[in-house]
Design a protein around this motif. Sequence first.
Motif, PDB file in Angstrom:
ATOM      1  N   PHE A   1     -13.510  -6.828   4.194  1.00 14.52           N
ATOM      2  CA  PHE A   1     -13.664  -5.376   4.299  1.00 14.52           C
ATOM      3  C   PHE A   1     -12.316  -4.689   4.100  1.00 14.52           C
ATOM      4  CE2 PHE A   1     -14.494  -1.462   6.870  1.00 14.52           C
ATOM      5  CZ  PHE A   1     -15.583  -0.992   6.157  1.00 14.52           C
ATOM      6  N   ALA A   2     -11.262  -5.209   4.767  1.00  9.68           N
ATOM      7  CA  ALA A   2      -9.926  -4.629   4.623  1.00  9.68           C
ATOM      8  C   ALA A   2      -9.417  -4.799   3.193  1.00  9.68           C
ATOM      9  CB  ALA A   2      -8.960  -5.264   5.620  1.00  9.68           C
ATOM     10  N   ALA A   3      -9.669  -5.949   2.584  1.00 10.25           N
ATOM     11  CA  ALA A   3      -9.196  -6.201   1.220  1.00 10.25           C
ATOM     12  C   ALA A   3      -9.894  -5.306   0.202  1.00 10.25           C
ATOM     13  CB  ALA A   3      -9.395  -7.664   0.862  1.00 10.25           C
ATOM     14  N   ILE A   4     -11.152  -4.997   0.434  1.00 11.74           N
ATOM     15  CA  ILE A   4     -11.868  -4.095  -0.473  1.00 11.74           C
ATOM     16  C   ILE A   4     -11.326  -2.674  -0.345  1.00 11.74           C
ATOM     17  CG2 ILE A   4     -14.118  -2.987  -0.852  1.00 11.74           C
ATOM     18  CD1 ILE A   4     -15.354  -5.756  -0.156  1.00 11.74           C
ATOM     19  N   LEU A   5     -10.983  -2.274   0.874  1.00 14.54           N
ATOM     20  CA  LEU A   5     -10.500  -0.911   1.090  1.00 14.54           C
ATOM     21  C   LEU A   5      -9.048  -0.699   0.673  1.00 14.54           C
ATOM     22  CD1 LEU A   5     -12.057  -0.027   4.562  1.00 14.54           C
ATOM     23  CD2 LEU A   5     -12.832   0.667   2.298  1.00 14.54           C
ATOM     24  N   THR A   6      -8.226  -1.735   0.693  1.00 13.12           N
ATOM     25  CA  THR A   6      -6.794  -1.570   0.410  1.00 13.12           C
ATOM     26  C   THR A   6      -6.536  -0.942  -0.963  1.00 13.12           C
ATOM     27  OG1 THR A   6      -6.199  -3.349   1.923  1.00 13.12           O
ATOM     28  CG2 THR A   6      -4.589  -2.781   0.243  1.00 13.12           C
ATOM     29  N   PRO A   7      -7.133  -1.417  -2.066  1.00 18.26           N
ATOM     30  CA  PRO A   7      -6.887  -0.745  -3.350  1.00 18.26           C
ATOM     31  C   PRO A   7      -7.438   0.682  -3.386  1.00 18.26           C
ATOM     32  CG  PRO A   7      -7.927  -2.878  -3.702  1.00 18.26           C
ATOM     33  CD  PRO A   7      -7.930  -2.619  -2.238  1.00 18.26           C
ATOM     34  N   LEU A   8      -8.449   0.947  -2.589  1.00 17.63           N
ATOM     35  CA  LEU A   8      -8.993   2.301  -2.516  1.00 17.63           C
ATOM     36  C   LEU A   8      -7.964   3.265  -1.910  1.00 17.63           C
ATOM     37  CD1 LEU A   8     -11.589   3.964  -2.985  1.00 17.63           C
ATOM     38  CD2 LEU A   8     -12.183   3.486  -0.628  1.00 17.63           C
ATOM     39  N   PHE A   9      -7.193   2.769  -0.946  1.00 12.96           N
ATOM     40  CA  PHE A   9      -6.160   3.605  -0.331  1.00 12.96           C
ATOM     41  C   PHE A   9      -5.070   3.980  -1.326  1.00 12.96           C
ATOM     42  CE2 PHE A   9      -7.770   2.155   3.774  1.00 12.96           C
ATOM     43  CZ  PHE A   9      -7.648   3.309   4.516  1.00 12.96           C
TER      44      PHE A   9
ATOM     45  N   ARG B   1     -15.122  -1.993  12.669  1.00  8.40           N
ATOM     46  CA  ARG B   1     -15.124  -1.189  11.454  1.00  8.40           C
ATOM     47  C   ARG B   1     -13.906  -0.279  11.363  1.00  8.40           C
ATOM     48  NH1 ARG B   1     -17.985   0.802  15.409  1.00  8.40           N
ATOM     49  NH2 ARG B   1     -18.298   3.028  15.694  1.00  8.40           N
ATOM     50  N   VAL B   2     -13.550   0.416  12.436  1.00  5.58           N
ATOM     51  CA  VAL B   2     -12.385   1.315  12.401  1.00  5.58           C
ATOM     52  C   VAL B   2     -11.079   0.515  12.397  1.00  5.58           C
ATOM     53  CG1 VAL B   2     -11.203   3.199  13.592  1.00  5.58           C
ATOM     54  CG2 VAL B   2     -13.688   3.236  13.377  1.00  5.58           C
ATOM     55  N   PRO B   3     -10.939  -0.572  13.206  1.00  6.22           N
ATOM     56  CA  PRO B   3      -9.721  -1.379  13.065  1.00  6.22           C
ATOM     57  C   PRO B   3      -9.560  -1.995  11.678  1.00  6.22           C
ATOM     58  CG  PRO B   3     -10.747  -1.830  15.170  1.00  6.22           C
ATOM     59  CD  PRO B   3     -11.696  -0.956  14.401  1.00  6.22           C
ATOM     60  N   ALA B   4     -10.658  -2.311  10.991  1.00  3.26           N
ATOM     61  CA  ALA B   4     -10.558  -2.846   9.629  1.00  3.26           C
ATOM     62  C   ALA B   4     -10.013  -1.786   8.682  1.00  3.26           C
ATOM     63  CB  ALA B   4     -11.919  -3.350   9.144  1.00  3.26           C
ATOM     64  N   VAL B   5     -10.404  -0.536   8.884  1.00  2.00           N
ATOM     65  CA  VAL B   5      -9.853   0.553   8.070  1.00  2.00           C
ATOM     66  C   VAL B   5      -8.356   0.700   8.361  1.00  2.00           C
ATOM     67  CG1 VAL B   5      -9.924   3.046   7.661  1.00  2.00           C
ATOM     68  CG2 VAL B   5     -12.043   1.769   7.864  1.00  2.00           C
ATOM     69  N   ALA B   6      -7.969   0.595   9.625  1.00  4.26           N
ATOM     70  CA  ALA B   6      -6.546   0.676   9.980  1.00  4.26           C
ATOM     71  C   ALA B   6      -5.772  -0.484   9.361  1.00  4.26           C
ATOM     72  CB  ALA B   6      -6.375   0.688  11.496  1.00  4.26           C
ATOM     73  N   ALA B   7      -6.350  -1.694   9.378  1.00  2.62           N
ATOM     74  CA  ALA B   7      -5.683  -2.847   8.757  1.00  2.62           C
ATOM     75  C   ALA B   7      -5.506  -2.611   7.257  1.00  2.62           C
ATOM     76  CB  ALA B   7      -6.475  -4.122   9.007  1.00  2.62           C
ATOM     77  N   ALA B   8      -6.524  -2.060   6.601  1.00  3.31           N
ATOM     78  CA  ALA B   8      -6.408  -1.757   5.171  1.00  3.31           C
ATOM     79  C   ALA B   8      -5.325  -0.712   4.926  1.00  3.31           C
ATOM     80  CB  ALA B   8      -7.753  -1.267   4.634  1.00  3.31           C
ATOM     81  N   PHE B   9      -5.236   0.288   5.795  1.00  5.09           N
ATOM     82  CA  PHE B   9      -4.187   1.308   5.671  1.00  5.09           C
ATOM     83  C   PHE B   9      -2.801   0.673   5.798  1.00  5.09           C
ATOM     84  CE2 PHE B   9      -1.310   4.248   7.920  1.00  5.09           C
ATOM     85  CZ  PHE B   9      -1.155   5.201   6.924  1.00  5.09           C
ATOM     86  N   PHE B  10      -2.628  -0.201   6.791  1.00  2.00           N
ATOM     87  CA  PHE B  10      -1.324  -0.843   6.975  1.00  2.00           C
ATOM     88  C   PHE B  10      -0.982  -1.749   5.788  1.00  2.00           C
ATOM     89  CE2 PHE B  10      -2.073  -0.351  11.739  1.00  2.00           C
ATOM     90  CZ  PHE B  10      -1.292   0.796  11.807  1.00  2.00           C
ATOM     91  N   LEU B  11      -1.978  -2.482   5.282  1.00  2.00           N
ATOM     92  CA  LEU B  11      -1.732  -3.339   4.128  1.00  2.00           C
ATOM     93  C   LEU B  11      -1.397  -2.506   2.892  1.00  2.00           C
ATOM     94  CD1 LEU B  11      -4.537  -5.979   4.714  1.00  2.00           C
ATOM     95  CD2 LEU B  11      -2.075  -6.300   5.036  1.00  2.00           C
TER      96      LEU B  11
END
Length: 193
Positions: free
Chosen positions: A11-19, A78-88
């Motif tokens: 989930f975090a890896a999918i969101l990281t390029p979106l950020f 779900r929200v911590p995964a978004v935060a992890a994607a933001f940090f990555l």
Amino acid sequence: AVGEFALFMAFAAILTPLFTLRYETAVILAKADEESAAVFSLLRRLMFGWWLALSAICFLVPERIFKLAGYESLYPWRVPAVAAAFFLATILATNARHNRAEGYGVMSAARMLQNGAYAVVVILLGWLGLRHGQMLATLLSAGAAAPPPTATRARAFFARLGASARDLPRQLRDRRFWYLQAMLLVATAAHYG
């Protein structure tokens, strides 16, 4: 727990390029330093906006949607995964900035901090029997290792980190330090355990 961690990281890896919308490559490829700085400034605003929007969306999504998709174990994360994607994504963007400025030492120090913090937190939480230690370790280590955006601030950050490491033996003897650490772990274990 390993399957939940894989789902969390996917989930975090999918969101990281979106950020970043892959603008971190534009930071490196810009012809002038002013263009690179402007792209980096745009990228920081874009990432922060995505973080707020996706955190709100993930927070408001009902649990039944996750159940229908077969991802009910991801719902509390779900929200911590978004935060992890933001940090990555922050690490990607700032590494691009340091790569352009040839700040390879800063990038190496940030990566060592991230991996070291991850290893320590995973071992500690595993030793304490916390089931979701890998997810917490990913979130904490990525947040800790996101280097400051300029080389000067990054060098100052790592100098302060080194100074605090020299003070570590004194901190480890302080009972308040251990009391706060124990309270944090108990609260985390009660919430996620």
